[in-house]
Design a protein around this motif. Structure first.
Motif, PDB file in Angstrom:
ATOM      1  N   ALA A 299      61.670  37.744  65.082  1.00 49.53           N
ATOM      2  CA  ALA A 299      62.041  38.825  66.001  1.00 49.53           C
ATOM      3  C   ALA A 299      60.804  39.565  66.515  1.00 49.53           C
ATOM      4  CB  ALA A 299      62.996  39.795  65.312  1.00 49.53           C
ATOM      5  N   VAL A 300      59.790  39.730  65.667  1.00 43.43           N
ATOM      6  CA  VAL A 300      58.523  40.341  66.099  1.00 43.43           C
ATOM      7  C   VAL A 300      57.917  39.524  67.232  1.00 43.43           C
ATOM      8  CG1 VAL A 300      56.140  40.884  65.441  1.00 43.43           C
ATOM      9  CG2 VAL A 300      58.020  41.423  63.881  1.00 43.43           C
TER      10      VAL A 300
ATOM     11  N   THR B 240      63.259  47.835  60.344  1.00 45.07           N
ATOM     12  CA  THR B 240      62.094  48.503  59.754  1.00 45.07           C
ATOM     13  C   THR B 240      60.903  47.561  59.700  1.00 45.07           C
ATOM     14  OG1 THR B 240      63.544  49.902  58.401  1.00 45.07           O
ATOM     15  CG2 THR B 240      61.247  49.711  57.714  1.00 45.07           C
ATOM     16  N   PHE B 241      61.151  46.334  59.291  1.00 46.80           N
ATOM     17  CA  PHE B 241      60.086  45.323  59.235  1.00 46.80           C
ATOM     18  C   PHE B 241      59.489  45.094  60.620  1.00 46.80           C
ATOM     19  CE2 PHE B 241      58.389  41.086  59.529  1.00 46.80           C
ATOM     20  CZ  PHE B 241      57.757  40.863  58.315  1.00 46.80           C
ATOM     21  N   VAL B 242      60.349  44.929  61.617  1.00 42.73           N
ATOM     22  CA  VAL B 242      59.883  44.664  62.981  1.00 42.73           C
ATOM     23  C   VAL B 242      59.047  45.826  63.509  1.00 42.73           C
ATOM     24  CG1 VAL B 242      60.627  44.315  65.372  1.00 42.73           C
ATOM     25  CG2 VAL B 242      61.781  43.095  63.519  1.00 42.73           C
ATOM     26  N   LEU B 243      59.516  47.037  63.283  1.00 40.67           N
ATOM     27  CA  LEU B 243      58.795  48.206  63.770  1.00 40.67           C
ATOM     28  C   LEU B 243      57.442  48.366  63.082  1.00 40.67           C
ATOM     29  CD1 LEU B 243      59.028  50.543  65.740  1.00 40.67           C
ATOM     30  CD2 LEU B 243      60.091  51.909  63.947  1.00 40.67           C
TER      31      LEU B 243
ATOM     32  N   ILE C 224      73.901  43.901  70.188  1.00 38.77           N
ATOM     33  CA  ILE C 224      74.296  42.772  69.330  1.00 38.77           C
ATOM     34  C   ILE C 224      73.502  42.804  68.022  1.00 38.77           C
ATOM     35  CG2 ILE C 224      74.566  40.280  69.153  1.00 38.77           C
ATOM     36  CD1 ILE C 224      74.648  40.113  72.185  1.00 38.77           C
ATOM     37  N   GLY C 225      72.168  42.925  68.096  1.00 46.17           N
ATOM     38  CA  GLY C 225      71.364  43.004  66.878  1.00 46.17           C
ATOM     39  C   GLY C 225      70.048  42.256  67.007  1.00 46.17           C
ATOM     40  N   SER C 226      69.138  42.528  66.090  1.00 44.25           N
ATOM     41  CA  SER C 226      67.811  41.927  66.148  1.00 44.25           C
ATOM     42  C   SER C 226      67.842  40.415  65.900  1.00 44.25           C
ATOM     43  CB  SER C 226      66.863  42.601  65.143  1.00 44.25           C
ATOM     44  OG  SER C 226      67.421  42.604  63.835  1.00 44.25           O
TER      45      SER C 226
END
Length: 462
Positions: free
Chosen positions: A275-276, A363-366, A47-49
């Motif tokens: 999300a983080v 990218t931000f979450v990772l 579904i998505g982050s």
């Protein structure tokens, strides 16, 4: 992993007994935690982050209502364990009947209120911007199944109080496996999106309820209640309430923590920062499963032996539980310190055709999750003392110290820290609050527990 009769809680060697109780509890919590973890991975990849953040927003409300069942279950199970230890079977039966009645009345009322105030609650818990609509879909559907989840959580603690940890383990496994299978069908095969994730979760609750209902009707349970046991008794309700309030307060503070964290992090970094925290929250549930398993296994042992006035065994169970829990907590700590980036990557989609916004969010979450994870779990090796210490007072029916120690970490330390440190240190201030609160709470719990052992168990045993 064999089940034990309730009287064996007062006779078998503590180390062996704790393993018998803790291993099934740990496996059950592991499967339940894996369900939450894999469910989040499925949602993130299929579904998505933003969907991960939406579910994280909903969890505090649904978990608080479900925690009413757990509070009633743990409060009543403490009474049941001590009643069985004192050979007072009638009080155990009456307590169980009151637990069922109370759980149904309270959770149904709370679900009604939760549905009525849906449009106010979701934004209050951080469901803003793009998060609101998927959060509302998930929340509305899952809330219908929450009374069944509350009954499951209540019944599970009673099964463990009877000395039947294997059945309690199965009760935790069934909804988890069912949810994962239905996730695949509803999200991946049928492409129902957030509706599919929500219905899979609700169906899992119903499967668990069916199994627990069967257990108490079968010959496996010692607690054969009849209609008179369902009538509410003021004395029992007060005792359930005083002990269950400890668990309920813990979950209430947890829900407040989610509310504050989601809003603080949204202000710091938008949906991606929420999300983080969603990933960190899943790891908090999953990674500490063996520590929680030892704590769950410890409760009926301490409660039964305290009720039977076998205080030397109570003292031995405290030290043994702390030792076992500290060992597994340290192993968890090592893994999380070494592989935080790899763990974070499991939750993020790499499918073709993602939008620029999705790629930017991932990218931000990772980039932000590994450092956050190390801060959050920095004090993990010492939390065993904190958890077992607070659980001990609940097991023996001392509600006030149990309540205070339960609230020490999140209520007295963590919430003030996250309201203060981010203003000075930004994102690092949020994540470091976890470790600081753990250290302070462990020190307070250790001092209080030692004083109680010296004053109560040592004096009585002598």
């Amino acid at each position: 992993m064999a089940n034990v009769r309730s009287d064996q809680l007062g006779s078998e060697p503590i180390g062996r007994l704790l393993i018998k109780q803790a291993v099934p509890a740990s496996i059950g919590i592991l499967v339940m935690s894996l369900n939450i973890l894999v469910d989040t991975i499925f949602v993130g990849n299929w579904i998505g982050s933003i969907a991960i953040a939406a579910i994280n927003v909903v969890l505090p409300v649904s978990f608080f209502i479900a925690a009413l069942g757990m509070a009633i279950g743990i409060g009543g199970s403490s009474i049941i364990s001590r009643a069985l230890g004192a050979e007072n079977k009638n009080k155990a039966l009456k307590t169980f009947g009151n637990q069922i009645t109370l759980t149904i009345l309270i959770t149904v009322a709370m679900v009604g209120l939760g549905l009525y105030f849906v449009d106010s609650l979701i934004p209050a818990f951080g469901g803003k911007g793009e998060i609101f609509e998927p959060a509302k879909i998930y929340y509305t559907i899952v809330l219908y199944g929450v009374p069944f989840l509350a009954l499951c959580m209540m019944g599970n603690t009673v099964i463990r109080a009877e000395g039947k940890p294997r059945f309690a383990m199965i009760a935790m496994i069934i909804p988890s496996v069912g949810n994962l299978v239905l996730d695949y069908l509803f999200i991946y095969v049928f492409d129902w999106g957030m509706h599919g994730a929500a219905w899979a979760t609700t169906a899992g609750y119903l499967l668990c309820f069916g199994y627990i209902f069967w257990f108490f009707l079968s010959k496996n349970s010692e607690l054969k209640i009849s209609w008179p046991h369902f009538g509410l008794n003021g004395g029992i309700l007060r005792e359930i309430g005083s002990l269950g309030f400890v668990t309920l307060s813990r979950q209430a503070v947890t829900s407040i923590t989610y509310l504050l964290m989601n809003n603080i992090l949204f202000d710091l970094g938008g949906e991606a920062m929420v999300a983080v925290y969603a990933i960190i929250g899943r790891m908090l549930m999953f990674a500490l499963f063996p520590v929680f398993g030892v704590t769950q296994g410890f409760l009926p042992i301490a409660g039964f032996n305290y009720g039977a006035e076998k205080y030397a065994r109570v003292k031995e169970s405290i030290y043994t539980a702390i030792k076992y829990a500290a060992l597994v907590a340290t192993l968890v700590f090592v893994v999380l310190m070494i592989f935080p980036a790899e763990i974070a990557g499991l939750f993020l989609s790499s499918r073709e055709g993602m939008s620029a916004t999705e790629i930017e969010t991932n990218t931000f979450v990772l980039e932000h999750t590994p450092a956050a994870m190390r801060w959050v779990f920095a004090a993990t090796p010492i939390i065993a003392l904190q958890l077992i210490g607070a659980a001990y007072f609940q097991a023996i029916g001392k509600a006030i110290p149990a309540l205070l120690l339960t609230l020490t970490r999140q209520g007295f330390f963590f919430i003030p820290l996250i309201l203060t440190l981010p203003y000075f240190f930004g994102e690092i201030g949020v994540w470091s609050s976890f470790a600081i609160a753990d250290v302070l709470a462990t020190i307070v719990t250790g001092i209080y527990l030692k004083r109680e052992i010296d004053r109560d168990l040592n004096r009585v045993a002598a």
